[in-house]
Design a protein around this motif. Structure first.
Motif, PDB file in Angstrom:
ATOM      1  N   ALA A  63       0.832  -1.207   0.000  1.00 31.41           N
ATOM      2  CA  ALA A  63       0.000   0.000   0.000  1.00 31.41           C
ATOM      3  C   ALA A  63       0.864   1.253   0.000  1.00 31.41           C
ATOM      4  CB  ALA A  63      -0.927  -0.002   1.212  1.00 31.41           C
ATOM      5  N   ILE A  64       1.923   1.244   0.792  1.00 30.11           N
ATOM      6  CA  ILE A  64       2.821   2.402   0.835  1.00 30.11           C
ATOM      7  C   ILE A  64       3.501   2.594  -0.519  1.00 30.11           C
ATOM      8  CG2 ILE A  64       4.952   3.293   1.856  1.00 30.11           C
ATOM      9  CD1 ILE A  64       4.082   1.875   4.475  1.00 30.11           C
ATOM     10  N   ALA A  65       4.036   1.504  -1.071  1.00 26.56           N
ATOM     11  CA  ALA A  65       4.748   1.598  -2.347  1.00 26.56           C
ATOM     12  C   ALA A  65       3.816   1.945  -3.500  1.00 26.56           C
ATOM     13  CB  ALA A  65       5.470   0.282  -2.638  1.00 26.56           C
ATOM     14  N   SER A  66       2.531   1.675  -3.339  1.00 25.16           N
ATOM     15  CA  SER A  66       1.549   1.961  -4.392  1.00 25.16           C
ATOM     16  C   SER A  66       0.909   3.333  -4.229  1.00 25.16           C
ATOM     17  CB  SER A  66       0.459   0.883  -4.401  1.00 25.16           C
ATOM     18  OG  SER A  66       1.009  -0.388  -4.660  1.00 25.16           O
ATOM     19  N   GLY A  67       1.455   4.131  -3.348  1.00 26.00           N
ATOM     20  CA  GLY A  67       0.920   5.476  -3.167  1.00 26.00           C
ATOM     21  C   GLY A  67      -0.353   5.523  -2.356  1.00 26.00           C
ATOM     22  N   ILE A 106      10.056   9.990  -0.404  1.00 27.41           N
ATOM     23  CA  ILE A 106      11.075   9.813   0.633  1.00 27.41           C
ATOM     24  C   ILE A 106      11.097   8.369   1.131  1.00 27.41           C
ATOM     25  CG2 ILE A 106      11.697  10.415   3.009  1.00 27.41           C
ATOM     26  CD1 ILE A 106      10.687  13.258   2.410  1.00 27.41           C
ATOM     27  N   ILE A 107       9.916   7.821   1.419  1.00 32.95           N
ATOM     28  CA  ILE A 107       9.840   6.468   1.973  1.00 32.95           C
ATOM     29  C   ILE A 107      10.316   5.426   0.966  1.00 32.95           C
ATOM     30  CG2 ILE A 107       8.269   4.678   2.806  1.00 32.95           C
ATOM     31  CD1 ILE A 107       6.549   6.964   3.987  1.00 32.95           C
ATOM     32  N   THR A 108       9.829   5.509  -0.265  1.00 32.72           N
ATOM     33  CA  THR A 108      10.199   4.499  -1.259  1.00 32.72           C
ATOM     34  C   THR A 108      11.670   4.601  -1.652  1.00 32.72           C
ATOM     35  OG1 THR A 108       9.267   5.968  -2.963  1.00 32.72           O
ATOM     36  CG2 THR A 108       7.885   4.161  -2.185  1.00 32.72           C
ATOM     37  N   GLY A 133      12.868  -2.352   0.046  1.00 33.75           N
ATOM     38  CA  GLY A 133      12.228  -3.113   1.115  1.00 33.75           C
ATOM     39  C   GLY A 133      12.603  -2.624   2.493  1.00 33.75           C
ATOM     40  N   LYS A 134      12.259  -3.425   3.482  1.00 32.10           N
ATOM     41  CA  LYS A 134      12.521  -3.085   4.886  1.00 32.10           C
ATOM     42  C   LYS A 134      12.876  -4.348   5.650  1.00 32.10           C
ATOM     43  CE  LYS A 134      12.610  -0.563   8.638  1.00 32.10           C
ATOM     44  NZ  LYS A 134      13.396  -1.591   9.389  1.00 32.10           N
ATOM     45  N   THR A 135      13.999  -4.286   6.377  1.00 34.55           N
ATOM     46  CA  THR A 135      14.394  -5.403   7.230  1.00 34.55           C
ATOM     47  C   THR A 135      13.784  -5.238   8.618  1.00 34.55           C
ATOM     48  OG1 THR A 135      16.388  -4.212   7.904  1.00 34.55           O
ATOM     49  CG2 THR A 135      16.599  -5.758   6.063  1.00 34.55           C
ATOM     50  N   GLY A 136      13.787  -6.322   9.371  1.00 33.99           N
ATOM     51  CA  GLY A 136      13.304  -6.258  10.740  1.00 33.99           C
ATOM     52  C   GLY A 136      13.636  -7.540  11.478  1.00 33.99           C
ATOM     53  N   SER A 137      13.483  -7.504  12.776  1.00 36.12           N
ATOM     54  CA  SER A 137      13.656  -8.709  13.589  1.00 36.12           C
ATOM     55  C   SER A 137      12.603  -8.689  14.684  1.00 36.12           C
ATOM     56  CB  SER A 137      15.062  -8.778  14.196  1.00 36.12           C
ATOM     57  OG  SER A 137      15.313  -7.643  15.006  1.00 36.12           O
ATOM     58  N   ALA A 138      12.218  -9.867  15.137  1.00 32.03           N
ATOM     59  CA  ALA A 138      11.167  -9.970  16.147  1.00 32.03           C
ATOM     60  C   ALA A 138      11.583 -10.955  17.229  1.00 32.03           C
ATOM     61  CB  ALA A 138       9.855 -10.427  15.510  1.00 32.03           C
ATOM     62  N   GLN A 139      11.499 -10.510  18.469  1.00 35.27           N
ATOM     63  CA  GLN A 139      11.816 -11.398  19.584  1.00 35.27           C
ATOM     64  C   GLN A 139      10.741 -12.470  19.718  1.00 35.27           C
ATOM     65  OE1 GLN A 139      12.663  -7.645  22.206  1.00 35.27           O
ATOM     66  NE2 GLN A 139      13.310  -9.430  23.379  1.00 35.27           N
ATOM     67  N   GLY A 164       9.843  -6.887   0.669  1.00 33.45           N
ATOM     68  CA  GLY A 164      10.432  -6.165  -0.448  1.00 33.45           C
ATOM     69  C   GLY A 164       9.484  -6.021  -1.620  1.00 33.45           C
ATOM     70  N   VAL A 165       9.768  -5.038  -2.476  1.00 36.73           N
ATOM     71  CA  VAL A 165       8.944  -4.782  -3.657  1.00 36.73           C
ATOM     72  C   VAL A 165       9.833  -4.524  -4.860  1.00 36.73           C
ATOM     73  CG1 VAL A 165       7.085  -3.764  -2.288  1.00 36.73           C
ATOM     74  CG2 VAL A 165       8.842  -2.280  -3.254  1.00 36.73           C
ATOM     75  N   THR A 166       9.278  -4.726  -6.035  1.00 37.14           N
ATOM     76  CA  THR A 166       9.919  -4.318  -7.279  1.00 37.14           C
ATOM     77  C   THR A 166       8.841  -3.891  -8.262  1.00 37.14           C
ATOM     78  OG1 THR A 166      11.503  -4.924  -9.017  1.00 37.14           O
ATOM     79  CG2 THR A 166       9.977  -6.638  -8.332  1.00 37.14           C
ATOM     80  N   PRO A 167       8.967  -2.706  -8.886  1.00 34.04           N
ATOM     81  CA  PRO A 167       9.921  -1.647  -8.547  1.00 34.04           C
ATOM     82  C   PRO A 167       9.509  -0.935  -7.268  1.00 34.04           C
ATOM     83  CG  PRO A 167       8.449  -0.912 -10.276  1.00 34.04           C
ATOM     84  CD  PRO A 167       8.122  -2.360 -10.041  1.00 34.04           C
ATOM     85  N   ARG A 168      10.257   0.086  -6.900  1.00 32.18           N
ATOM     86  CA  ARG A 168      10.016   0.725  -5.598  1.00 32.18           C
ATOM     87  C   ARG A 168       8.693   1.481  -5.532  1.00 32.18           C
ATOM     88  NH1 ARG A 168      14.964   4.936  -5.637  1.00 32.18           N
ATOM     89  NH2 ARG A 168      15.810   3.288  -6.975  1.00 32.18           N
ATOM     90  N   ARG A 169       8.207   1.979  -6.655  1.00 31.84           N
ATOM     91  CA  ARG A 169       6.919   2.667  -6.692  1.00 31.84           C
ATOM     92  C   ARG A 169       6.002   1.969  -7.686  1.00 31.84           C
ATOM     93  NH1 ARG A 169      10.089   7.188  -5.024  1.00 31.84           N
ATOM     94  NH2 ARG A 169      10.890   7.822  -7.060  1.00 31.84           N
TER      95      ARG A 169
END
Length: 259
Positions: A63-67, A106-108, A133-139, A164-169
């Motif tokens: 949703a973010i990458a799609s505006g 900015i975000i993409t 994309g965005k990395t993360g870790s979860a306890q 992750g996404v392709t392309p960024r937007r």
């Protein structure tokens, strides 16, 4: 939340969970305890009692990458679903979330730096492919619990995340990877990058990636224009149907609006 965390996505699979998005009301209802200001900060960056599913994160990042266009996900072959499966029907097929074009860019763009030497998943970089994309870790348990349990640190490793996404937007593909016990998001990103790479390389080999003459192509973009008040430029974003006037032109796997 606005991007669907703590809510069912409506995917046509049984027993979908809502996850947890903590709030003051949630804490009082479940623990009869006061909510502290510091918890708002923790929850805002995904810590605390936040719990989410891969499909929720994939939907949110898409949703973010799609505006700001958030869609209800579906399985690839719904006709293969069990006859007694009743999918959730109260989830809209599409929700439009307003995102400022400047924030979208900015975000993409920041997400596109993640799988590069500048980001947290440099080892997942793909040359010649617009990959973000965005990395993360979860306890899996709290640090206090780990300390109380014998060999707790080695037995209860953090889970590694990457979306992750392709392309960024205006992406064609979104990939969510949950690597149980992977500890660091970069390792999940490596797995996602191989899926992205295989998809893009396959798409580039397909003849239908060549646009025919007079065909209209949907392009998402961000651009600058002079401010009418004469105070610098204004940033805008949107989608356009572009008319091709060449006999055949390749549709590139690249970020719309990125030059």
């Amino acid at each position: 939340t606005m991007f669907g965390l703590g809510q069912r996505t409506g995917i046509d699979l049984p027993q979908e969970v809502t996850g947890i998005m903590p709030s003051e009301e949630w804490k009082i209802r479940n623990y009869k305890q006061k909510w502290y200001a510091g918890e708002t900060i923790s929850v805002g960056i995904g810590q605390g009692a936040v719990a989410t599913s891969p499909i929720q994160l994939a939907r949110a990042i898409a949703a973010i990458a799609s505006g700001g266009v958030m869609v209800r996900p579906h399985v690839a072959f719904p006709t293969d679903l069990p006859a007694n499966l009743l999918p959730t029907t109260n989830v809209p097929s599409e929700i439009k979330i307003p995102i400022d074009p400047k924030n979208w860019q900015i975000i993409t763009d920041a997400m596109a730096n993640v799988p590069t030497p500048l980001g947290t998943a440099g080892s997942a970089q793909l040359q010649g492919i617009d990959f973000a994309g965005k990395t993360g870790s979860a306890q899996t348990i709290s640090n206090m619990a780990k300390a109380r349990i014998a060999n707790g640190k080695s037995r209860f490793k953090d889970n590694a995340w990457f979306v992750g996404v392709t392309p960024r937007r205006s992406p064609e593909l979104v990939v969510a990877v949950l690597f149980e016990g992977g500890e660091h998001g970069q390792f999940a990103a490596r797995l996602a990058s191989q899926i992205i790479k295989a998809y893009v390389e396959k798409q580039r080999r397909l003849p239908n990636k060549m646009a025919k003459a007079d065909e209209k192509v949907d392009i998402g973009a961000v651009w600058n224009s002079p401010d009418p008040d004469g105070e610098g430029d204004s940033l805008h974003g949107g989608h356009f149907m572009v008319q091709l006037n060449k006999s055949r032109a390749p549709l590139a796997i690249a970020a719309p609006g990125v030059h």
